[in-house]
Design a protein around this motif. Structure first.
Motif, mmCIF file in Angstrom:
data_model
loop_
_atom_site.group_PDB
_atom_site.id
_atom_site.type_symbol
_atom_site.label_atom_id
_atom_site.label_comp_id
_atom_site.label_asym_id
_atom_site.label_seq_id
_atom_site.Cartn_x
_atom_site.Cartn_y
_atom_site.Cartn_z
ATOM 1 N N GLU A 68 -14.070 22.081 34.964
ATOM 2 C CA GLU A 68 -13.996 21.818 36.397
ATOM 3 C C GLU A 68 -12.559 21.578 36.833
ATOM 4 O OE1 GLU A 68 -16.403 19.071 39.682
ATOM 5 O OE2 GLU A 68 -16.461 18.569 37.564
ATOM 6 N N THR A 79 -21.162 21.434 49.083
ATOM 7 C CA THR A 79 -21.493 20.077 49.524
ATOM 8 C C THR A 79 -20.266 19.470 50.172
ATOM 9 O OG1 THR A 79 -23.077 19.783 47.717
ATOM 10 C CG2 THR A 79 -22.292 17.800 48.822
ATOM 11 N N THR A 109 -13.943 20.253 42.788
ATOM 12 C CA THR A 109 -14.219 19.016 43.510
ATOM 13 C C THR A 109 -12.927 18.464 44.104
ATOM 14 O OG1 THR A 109 -16.100 18.436 42.108
ATOM 15 C CG2 THR A 109 -15.062 16.648 43.325
ATOM 16 N N ASP A 159 -27.625 30.072 48.060
ATOM 17 C CA ASP A 159 -27.260 28.738 47.587
ATOM 18 C C ASP A 159 -27.177 27.766 48.754
ATOM 19 O OD1 ASP A 159 -26.533 29.114 44.605
ATOM 20 O OD2 ASP A 159 -25.557 30.796 45.619
ATOM 21 N N ALA A 168 -22.122 30.042 46.222
ATOM 22 C CA ALA A 168 -22.519 28.961 45.315
ATOM 23 C C ALA A 168 -22.793 27.734 46.173
ATOM 24 C CB ALA A 168 -21.420 28.681 44.283
ATOM 25 N N THR A 201 -16.229 25.879 36.284
ATOM 26 C CA THR A 201 -17.630 25.513 36.481
ATOM 27 C C THR A 201 -17.868 24.703 37.751
ATOM 28 O OG1 THR A 201 -17.326 23.525 35.143
ATOM 29 C CG2 THR A 201 -18.058 25.530 34.007
ATOM 30 N N GLY A 202 -16.817 24.274 38.402
ATOM 31 C CA GLY A 202 -16.951 23.522 39.637
ATOM 32 C C GLY A 202 -15.586 23.177 40.190
ATOM 33 N N THR A 210 -18.722 32.488 41.605
ATOM 34 C CA THR A 210 -18.209 31.376 42.395
ATOM 35 C C THR A 210 -18.808 30.073 41.898
ATOM 36 O OG1 THR A 210 -18.214 32.899 44.271
ATOM 37 C CG2 THR A 210 -17.840 30.582 44.748
ATOM 38 N N PRO A 211 -17.989 29.062 41.609
ATOM 39 C CA PRO A 211 -18.545 27.775 41.153
ATOM 40 C C PRO A 211 -18.957 26.898 42.329
ATOM 41 C CG PRO A 211 -16.166 27.672 41.142
ATOM 42 C CD PRO A 211 -16.518 29.068 41.584
ATOM 43 N N PRO A 212 -19.785 25.893 42.106
ATOM 44 C CA PRO A 212 -20.110 24.936 43.170
ATOM 45 C C PRO A 212 -18.839 24.295 43.729
ATOM 46 C CG PRO A 212 -21.582 24.643 41.306
ATOM 47 C CD PRO A 212 -20.516 25.597 40.858
ATOM 48 N N LEU A 213 -18.835 24.078 45.049
ATOM 49 C CA LEU A 213 -17.696 23.478 45.743
ATOM 50 C C LEU A 213 -18.143 22.166 46.372
ATOM 51 C CD1 LEU A 213 -14.802 23.594 46.957
ATOM 52 C CD2 LEU A 213 -15.796 24.890 48.866
ATOM 53 N N THR A 214 -17.406 21.076 46.071
ATOM 54 C CA THR A 214 -17.733 19.755 46.590
ATOM 55 C C THR A 214 -16.494 19.137 47.218
ATOM 56 O OG1 THR A 214 -19.381 19.442 44.845
ATOM 57 C CG2 THR A 214 -18.644 17.477 46.013
#
Length: 613
Positions: free
Chosen positions: A111, A210, A149, A239, A207, A146-147, A182-186
């Motif tokens: 990440e 949040t 943040t 997603d 992806a 993988t993400g 695309t990895p999760p975006l926070t």
């Protein structure tokens, strides 16, 4: 007053910190002015290996155009302690302070985290004259990231309307017609201010996204604080997009499949959107606090919006701008639910609109507080909007246009029944002079008599009690969690009629005039209260105590066997004690009182309180 809607991540597993695996080669690199591994952030990022942590000490560090192309944690000493200054200069094709841009070849798996610092004075792109304080681009088909943040940041723009730009801008796209990985975006718990465009812009992110717990400002140029759109992907993005618990000065979020780009008419919409628990203040001019809309002439499946949930948001306008909207649902939205929101002082609380000849399939706008709005619901589409179970500020059908009502507008159908009504009850409808009764005002019933339930966001609303003749205490209070409020009524001296009144809800709008004076305005009127509900009461005379009777006594104690007036006593409506000696005069008086009581009963008067439901 609002009820926050919290989202649980089903199936999430929280591991003890000791069990979280970290790369065996992970290291910590330090950055400070003197005595650390590095003196610049750029040098530390270049030297770090995948999975390393870079800690930046307190101080101000000139930083711009730093490319982060591998998994790293970049951590400052805290907002206002670690300050990365972009210098405001032109920096060629790499604008801003950080550019999160994984390379064509994955450089490790993990990440990217940026946290606990202030980012100010970003540089601009020399060709487009734009800045991106943090730009995020996924430009390859595969990546080990993988993400991503971003948390606990203060991201401050230039405040210069000639220097257009974003706080964070994330985009992706296609490689050879295939969506990039695309990895999760926070993005959480951060502050965004002084940006000309959006504080946060997210484009075509395939992806989970949040955006939660942030403090944001509407763009200087009038853009929303958050923009989520799609100018890349032809398919609908499945997603979830989750926007929760943010605070915005001005419009919060616009979500579109296409953002004003006529050449991209067939880009996909979003399948799963949740916007919940946010606070939006200061809407003015033509702002919409929340907007979810297609922007395409095509009616094909990919361009549509899927499920949209707008829940438990608190939205406040300036009370004088009829062009504003609390929530706008536009175009081809398949299933929109607008529920549990408080929308006050805007032109239209829930605005359902046709966009490029496209209409929504289903819109449910229920259990909302639509108060002191020019119109509670507006509909210009061919779809009938379910707007039942809302509090509109009035007792009658809001479609009838009562003065206290946030009404209904537009050519489309709007179902308003049943609506929330206020009620006022007294523990007695007949009160003796100087006696008391309990008044209860409530906002817990629908117009069909059914209970409101717990979805309506009105706990804590102002309640005002008053009486034409008697006294009420307290005169001003608030609704409790059961959506009720009580006050004690004290009857005045002198029998007759009285009227008690309750008004539930209050909206006040403080507008600065050019001279600096402050006025209370709401679409040209004074501060707004809910429609008055009244209740008649009867005040009965206090019965005269005959005392001990007798002759020759004064009016206070009476005598024995004389002709003087009976004693006045001290307890209203109390007959002589049956065990006491009573002469003929006293007995006659007692019998007269009993007879009077019988007449009173036949006339429907009550000395003893009777409960009124």
């Amino acid at each position: 007053m609002r009820r926050l809607h919290r989202l649980a991540l089903a199936g999430a597993v929280v591991l003890p910190m000791a069990l979280v695996a970290t790369p065996a080669s992970a290291a910590e690199l330090s950055v400070c002015a003197v005595g650390c591994d590095h003196t610049t952030v750029a040098d530390a990022v270049a030297a770090a290996a995948a999975g390393d942590t870079i800690t930046i000490g307190a101080g101000t560090f000139p930083t711009f155009g730093v490319v982060v192309d591998k998994p790293l944690t970049i951590q400052g000493a805290g907002v206002g302690q670690t300050i990365l200054d972009g210098g405001g200069a032109s920096v060629g094709s790499v604008p801003g302070i950080f550019r999160i841009l994984p390379g064509l070849d994955a450089k490790g798996s993990g990440e990217i985290i940026v946290r606990d610092m202030s980012l100010v004075n970003p540089g601009k792109n020399t060709t487009a004259s734009q800045y991106f304080t943090i730009s995020i681009g996924i430009k390859q088909a595969t990546t080990g990231i993988t993400g991503i943040t971003l948390t606990d940041l203060d991201v401050e723009g230039t405040g210069d309307a000639a220097r257009t730009g974003y706080g964070v801008y994330a985009d992706t796209g296609l490689t050879g017609g295939v969506p990039r990985e695309t990895p999760p975006l926070t993005i959480t718990d951060s502050r965004f201010s002084e940006h000309v465009f959006n504080g946060i812009g997210v484009d075509g992110w395939g992806a989970p996204v949040t955006i939660s717990g942030n403090d944001l400002q509407e763009g200087i140029g009038g853009s929303s604080s958050i923009l989520v759109f799609n100018e890349y992907l032809p398919d609908r993005i499945i997603d979830p997009v989750v926007i929760t618990d943010n605070v915005s000065d001005g419009r919060l979020v616009y979500i579109r499949n296409i953002d004003f780009n006529a050449t991209l008419d067939t880009r996909g919409g979003f399948d799963d959107v949740t916007i919940a628990g946010n606070v939006i203040t200061g809407l003015a001019n033509v702002d919409a606090g929340i907007l979810v809309s297609t922007n395409s002439t095509a009616a094909t499946e990919p361009t549509q919006m899927g499920t949209v949930r707008v829940l438990d948001n608190d939205i406040v306008g300036d009370g004088t701008s009829p062009g504003t909207a609390g929530v706008t649902i536009g175009g081809h939205v398949i299933d929109a639910g607008v529920q549990g929101n408080s929308v006050v002082g805007v032109g239209t609380g829930v605005n359902v609109t046709q966009v490029k000849n496209q209409n929504p399939v289903s819109v449910e706008a229920t259990d909302n507080r639509l108060f002191a709005d020019d119109n509670g619901v507006g509909n210009t589409t061919t779809t009938t909007v379910d707007a039942s179970r809302n509090w509109w500020g009035c007792q009658t059908d809001p479609a009838l246009g009562a003065p206290e009502c946030s009404g209904v507008s537009g050519t489309g159908g709007v179902t308003t029944a049943p609506w929330v009504v206020a009620r006022l009850v007294s523990s007695a409808d007949s009160v003796v002079e100087g006696g008391t009764a309990t008044l209860t005002a409530a906002l817990d019933r629908l117009s069909d008599g059914e209970p409101v339930g717990d979805a309506l966001p009105v706990g804590g609303l102002d309640v005002q009690f008053s009486a034409d003749r008697g006294a009420v205490d307290p005169a001003d209070t608030v609704l409790d969690e059961a959506l009720t409020a009580t006050s004690t009524y004290t009857a005045p001296a002198g029998p007759g009629a009285d009227t008690v009144t309750a008004r539930i809800d209050l909206a006040e709008f403080e507008i600065a005039e050019p001279e600096g004076d402050l006025q209370l305005l709401a679409f040209g009127d004074a501060a707004v209260r809910g429609e008055a509900i009244t209740l008649p009461l009867t005040i009965t005379a206090a019965a005269v105590d005959p005392g001990t009777g007798g002759s020759g006594g004064d009016s206070g104690t009476g005598g024995s066997g004389g002709t003087g007036a009976p004693g006045s006593g001290t307890a209203a409506g109390v007959l002589p004690d049956a065990g006491s000696p009573v002469d003929a005069g006293g007995l006659a008086a007692a019998l007269a009182l009993l007879a009077l009581g019988g007449v009173a009963m036949r006339m429907g008067l009550r000395v003893q309180p009777r409960h009124r439901a």
